[in-house]
Design a protein around this motif. Structure first.
Motif, PDB file in Angstrom:
ATOM      1  N   GLN A 174       0.845  -1.184   0.000  1.00 18.24           N
ATOM      2  CA  GLN A 174       0.000   0.000   0.000  1.00 18.24           C
ATOM      3  C   GLN A 174       0.886   1.242   0.000  1.00 18.24           C
ATOM      4  N   LEU A 175       0.668   2.115  -0.967  1.00 15.11           N
ATOM      5  CA  LEU A 175       1.368   3.383  -1.062  1.00 15.11           C
ATOM      6  C   LEU A 175       0.401   4.476  -0.624  1.00 15.11           C
ATOM      7  N   PHE A 176       0.682   5.093   0.521  1.00 10.42           N
ATOM      8  CA  PHE A 176      -0.251   6.064   1.090  1.00 10.42           C
ATOM      9  C   PHE A 176       0.323   7.472   0.978  1.00 10.42           C
ATOM     10  N   MET A 177      -0.427   8.356   0.292  1.00  8.67           N
ATOM     11  CA  MET A 177      -0.020   9.743   0.089  1.00  8.67           C
ATOM     12  C   MET A 177      -0.640  10.604   1.188  1.00  8.67           C
ATOM     13  N   SER A 178       0.117  10.887   2.223  1.00  6.29           N
ATOM     14  CA  SER A 178      -0.415  11.609   3.378  1.00  6.29           C
ATOM     15  C   SER A 178      -0.503  13.102   3.106  1.00  6.29           C
ATOM     16  N   GLY A 179      -1.648  13.675   3.446  1.00  8.11           N
ATOM     17  CA  GLY A 179      -1.864  15.099   3.269  1.00  8.11           C
ATOM     18  C   GLY A 179      -2.897  15.438   2.217  1.00  8.11           C
ATOM     19  N   ALA A 180      -3.313  14.457   1.435  1.00  8.34           N
ATOM     20  CA  ALA A 180      -4.355  14.582   0.412  1.00  8.34           C
ATOM     21  C   ALA A 180      -3.777  15.011  -0.931  1.00  8.34           C
ATOM     22  N   ASN A 223     -13.438  15.477   5.999  1.00  8.58           N
ATOM     23  CA  ASN A 223     -12.463  16.330   5.312  1.00  8.58           C
ATOM     24  C   ASN A 223     -11.362  16.781   6.273  1.00  8.58           C
ATOM     25  N   VAL A 224     -11.184  16.039   7.368  1.00  6.29           N
ATOM     26  CA  VAL A 224     -10.133  16.312   8.346  1.00  6.29           C
ATOM     27  C   VAL A 224      -9.101  15.192   8.229  1.00  6.29           C
ATOM     28  N   HIS A 225      -7.826  15.549   8.212  1.00  3.43           N
ATOM     29  CA  HIS A 225      -6.783  14.573   7.898  1.00  3.43           C
ATOM     30  C   HIS A 225      -6.812  13.342   8.802  1.00  3.43           C
ATOM     31  N   GLY A 226      -6.850  13.543  10.118  1.00  8.65           N
ATOM     32  CA  GLY A 226      -6.773  12.413  11.041  1.00  8.65           C
ATOM     33  C   GLY A 226      -7.880  11.399  10.825  1.00  8.65           C
ATOM     34  N   PRO A 227      -9.158  11.800  10.946  1.00  7.26           N
ATOM     35  CA  PRO A 227     -10.249  10.842  10.737  1.00  7.26           C
ATOM     36  C   PRO A 227     -10.255  10.233   9.333  1.00  7.26           C
ATOM     37  N   ALA A 228      -9.950  11.049   8.310  1.00  7.45           N
ATOM     38  CA  ALA A 228      -9.973  10.528   6.946  1.00  7.45           C
ATOM     39  C   ALA A 228      -8.847   9.525   6.717  1.00  7.45           C
ATOM     40  N   THR A 229      -7.694   9.754   7.348  1.00  6.71           N
ATOM     41  CA  THR A 229      -6.592   8.803   7.241  1.00  6.71           C
ATOM     42  C   THR A 229      -6.948   7.504   7.944  1.00  6.71           C
ATOM     43  N   ARG A 244      10.727  11.890   7.152  1.00  5.89           N
ATOM     44  CA  ARG A 244      10.536  13.199   7.787  1.00  5.89           C
ATOM     45  C   ARG A 244       9.583  13.149   8.973  1.00  5.89           C
ATOM     46  N   GLY A 245       8.909  12.036   9.172  1.00  6.54           N
ATOM     47  CA  GLY A 245       8.001  11.922  10.305  1.00  6.54           C
ATOM     48  C   GLY A 245       6.765  11.111   9.954  1.00  6.54           C
ATOM     49  N   PHE A 246       5.913  10.924  10.966  1.00  5.77           N
ATOM     50  CA  PHE A 246       4.689  10.150  10.796  1.00  5.77           C
ATOM     51  C   PHE A 246       3.560  11.016  10.248  1.00  5.77           C
ATOM     52  N   ALA A 247       2.622  10.372   9.594  1.00  6.15           N
ATOM     53  CA  ALA A 247       1.381  11.024   9.162  1.00  6.15           C
ATOM     54  C   ALA A 247       0.492  11.271  10.384  1.00  6.15           C
ATOM     55  N   PRO A 248      -0.568  12.090  10.231  1.00  3.39           N
ATOM     56  CA  PRO A 248      -1.532  12.241  11.330  1.00  3.39           C
ATOM     57  C   PRO A 248      -1.996  10.883  11.847  1.00  3.39           C
ATOM     58  N   ASN A 249      -2.148  10.762  13.155  1.00  2.00           N
ATOM     59  CA  ASN A 249      -2.504   9.534  13.891  1.00  2.00           C
ATOM     60  C   ASN A 249      -1.292   8.685  14.231  1.00  2.00           C
ATOM     61  N   GLY A 250      -0.157   8.929  13.589  1.00  2.00           N
ATOM     62  CA  GLY A 250       1.055   8.186  13.901  1.00  2.00           C
ATOM     63  C   GLY A 250       0.851   6.684  13.835  1.00  2.00           C
ATOM     64  N   PRO A 251       1.368   5.937  14.821  1.00  2.00           N
ATOM     65  CA  PRO A 251       1.256   4.478  14.804  1.00  2.00           C
ATOM     66  C   PRO A 251      -0.183   3.957  14.844  1.00  2.00           C
ATOM     67  N   GLY A 252      -1.142   4.827  15.179  1.00  2.00           N
ATOM     68  CA  GLY A 252      -2.540   4.397  15.129  1.00  2.00           C
ATOM     69  C   GLY A 252      -2.958   3.950  13.743  1.00  2.00           C
ATOM     70  N   VAL A 275       2.908  -4.692   3.106  1.00  2.00           N
ATOM     71  CA  VAL A 275       3.867  -3.617   3.318  1.00  2.00           C
ATOM     72  C   VAL A 275       3.169  -2.287   3.058  1.00  2.00           C
ATOM     73  N   GLN A 276       3.308  -1.360   3.995  1.00  2.00           N
ATOM     74  CA  GLN A 276       2.704  -0.034   3.859  1.00  2.00           C
ATOM     75  C   GLN A 276       3.837   0.991   3.733  1.00  2.00           C
ATOM     76  N   VAL A 277       3.822   1.762   2.645  1.00  2.00           N
ATOM     77  CA  VAL A 277       4.852   2.755   2.369  1.00  2.00           C
ATOM     78  C   VAL A 277       4.205   4.138   2.364  1.00  2.00           C
ATOM     79  N   TRP A 278       4.768   5.053   3.151  1.00  2.00           N
ATOM     80  CA  TRP A 278       4.180   6.378   3.316  1.00  2.00           C
ATOM     81  C   TRP A 278       4.950   7.447   2.540  1.00  2.00           C
ATOM     82  N   SER A 279       4.222   8.306   1.859  1.00  2.00           N
ATOM     83  CA  SER A 279       4.775   9.505   1.229  1.00  2.00           C
ATOM     84  C   SER A 279       4.112  10.700   1.900  1.00  2.00           C
TER      85      SER A 279
END
Length: 458
Positions: A39-45, A124-130, A170-178, A305-309
């Motif tokens: 899974q390729l996850f584009m954090s931030g929309a 439309n809020v990053h944390g809940p939508a992620t 550079r860091g975790f997306a909103p919610n971090g390890p959640g 495997v989950q890969v974050w951008s």
């Protein structure tokens, strides 16, 4: 707590690697097209109208008032004018899919990709939508998709984790390890974090340099003593999976001391492969390293495997949340993602792995077709694009459609439930039967929703 699994089973695994097909009815077994997922996850929309969702009407009306009819709901702004993408568009591949010049390398892979440009989010809020794209719920506390897949299908190998997470350096997306939590599933199903490029990519895998007095034999004796104490402690606390997970983590850590250095060592990769993933260029080096590492993990038996951008919000921007300047911020993020993501598809395909590996690209929601300020775009939960490739997916196709603005889903609105159901189907699992009873409720990744999308199936 009573747990219960009901699901369609294809291959051995589950329940710590035990083949569950022996305890299921024959009519429950369905052939799986895929064995593993990346899974390729584009954090931030990531903006759909600057990448994959071509809208000539938006180009034609560039600079004109944005008036789709009715009130326009935005996250933190008022609607600006229609804003065409700063990138051009070209038809790509035999399928003739329109692709933005922001993602030219992925343009070369369109005939292997199935696009869903009519995705919809409930927030439309990053944390809940992620959370929603990862777990199927906008609230915390639910298992991620990787945890569900590992719980349902089990291990493909004994010396690597079932579910691995490769975060943005550079860091975790909103919610971090959640975002990669096991939730109420057995705690051992949570994702294992690997931070590639660091001196210690896996936390505390080896003793610190200051502990040079610890010999391999002494470490083995210490693990044996700890295991004995943990098991004695667990005997009086039946039903608490956290101690089971702790015991399993020590057992796996001992195996990782041997397997991890080999899988994390990219020096054996050819110069051509390293350049394919962009390891020779600063802009693509980080995401490219993670995508190459994802391939190495998948071919060695990691199930998911989950890969974050993209990381969390900060200034200057370090994710896809381009409120201020879409050309600058998406330009940087797109350039960093495009070559490595395309390389992953190409590399899996030439190694014969794409046939049974699902590549799943997504983001938490999209961005508005109108401007925020003069050059940015606000959040858009009403339509965005996800795509699948490999693993029984029908490449060169598009399912659904947004309106003429790329503002709202117009044809076949699709929620994550449907995409999750389709991925599970390709893995040989009926999403409605992958169930865990928690607090008196039969919980599923797809909640009470979801349908397999046959148009995406080869």
């Amino acid at each position: 707590m009573i747990t219960r699994r009901r699901f369609l089973w294809q291959s051995g695994g589950g329940l710590g690697g035990i083949a569950l097909s022996t305890i299921l009815h024959a009519d429950d077994v369905k052939p799986a097209k895929a064995k593993r997922v990346v899974q390729l996850f584009m954090s931030g929309a990531a903006s759909q109208c600057d990448t994959f969702d071509y809208k000539p009407e938006l180009i034609r009306r560039d600079g004109q008032p944005f008036d789709p009819g009715g009130k326009v709901e935005l996250f933190q702004s008022s609607p600006g004018a229609c804003m065409a993408s700063p990138w051009g568009w070209k038809r790509r591949g035999r399928s003739g899919k329109w692709m933005s010049d922001l993602v030219p390398q992925l343009g070369g892979c369109v005939d292997d990709i199935a696009f869903i440009p009519s995705m919809v989010s409930k927030s439309n809020v990053h944390g809940p939508a992620t959370f929603m794209q990862n777990t199927g719920f906008v609230l915390p506390g639910f298992p991620s998709m990787g945890a569900w897949v590992g719980y349902g299908l089990g291990r493909l190998c004994d010396n690597l984790p079932t579910f691995v997470v490769l975060p943005d350096p550079r860091g975790f997306a909103p919610n971090g390890p959640g975002n990669w939590s096991a939730g109420f599933l057995p705690a051992a199903q949570q994702g294992t974090l690997i931070q590639a490029g660091r001196k210690s990519p896996i936390f505390d895998l080896f003793p610190p340099e200051s502990a040079s007095f610890v010999t391999p034999a002494g470490e083995a004796e210490g693990r044996a003593l700890l295991d004995s104490m943990n098991r004695e402690h667990r005997a009086g606390r039946e039903g608490d999976s956290r101690l089971d997970a702790r015991i399993a983590s020590y057992e796996l850590a001992a195996k990782l001391q041997l397997s991890a250095p080999e899988v994390l060592d990219l020096s054996g990769e050819s110069e051509e492969t390293r350049k394919l993933y962009g390891l020779d260029q600063k802009v693509t080096e980080d995401f490219g390293r993670n995508c190459l590492l994802a391939r190495r993990l998948l071919e060695r038996g990691v199930r998911f495997v989950q890969v974050w951008s993209g990381a969390d919000n900060g200034f200057p921007r370090r994710n896809w949340d381009s409120h201020e300047d879409i050309r600058k911020d998406h330009g940087e993020m797109g350039a960093s993602m495009d070559r490595p993501a395309a390389a992953l598809i190409v590399d899996l395909k030439r190694r014969g792995l794409l046939d049974d590996t699902i590549v799943y690209w997504t983001t938490e929601f999209g961005r508005m077709p109108c401007s925020q300020g003069s050059r940015g775009r606000d959040h858009n939960p009403f339509t965005f694009t996800s795509w699948l490739a490999g693993g029984g997916v029908k490449g060169g196709t598009t399912y659904g459609e947004s309106d003429e603005w790329s503002y709202k889903a117009a044809v076949n609105p699709t929620y994550c439930y449907d995409l999750h159901a389709t991925v599970l189907h390709l893995l040989g699992i009926d999403h409605a039967k992958l169930v865990f009873r928690h607090n008196g409720i039969d919980r599923r990744l797809t909640d009470v929703h979801g349908k397999v999308i046959p148009e995406l199936l080869a």
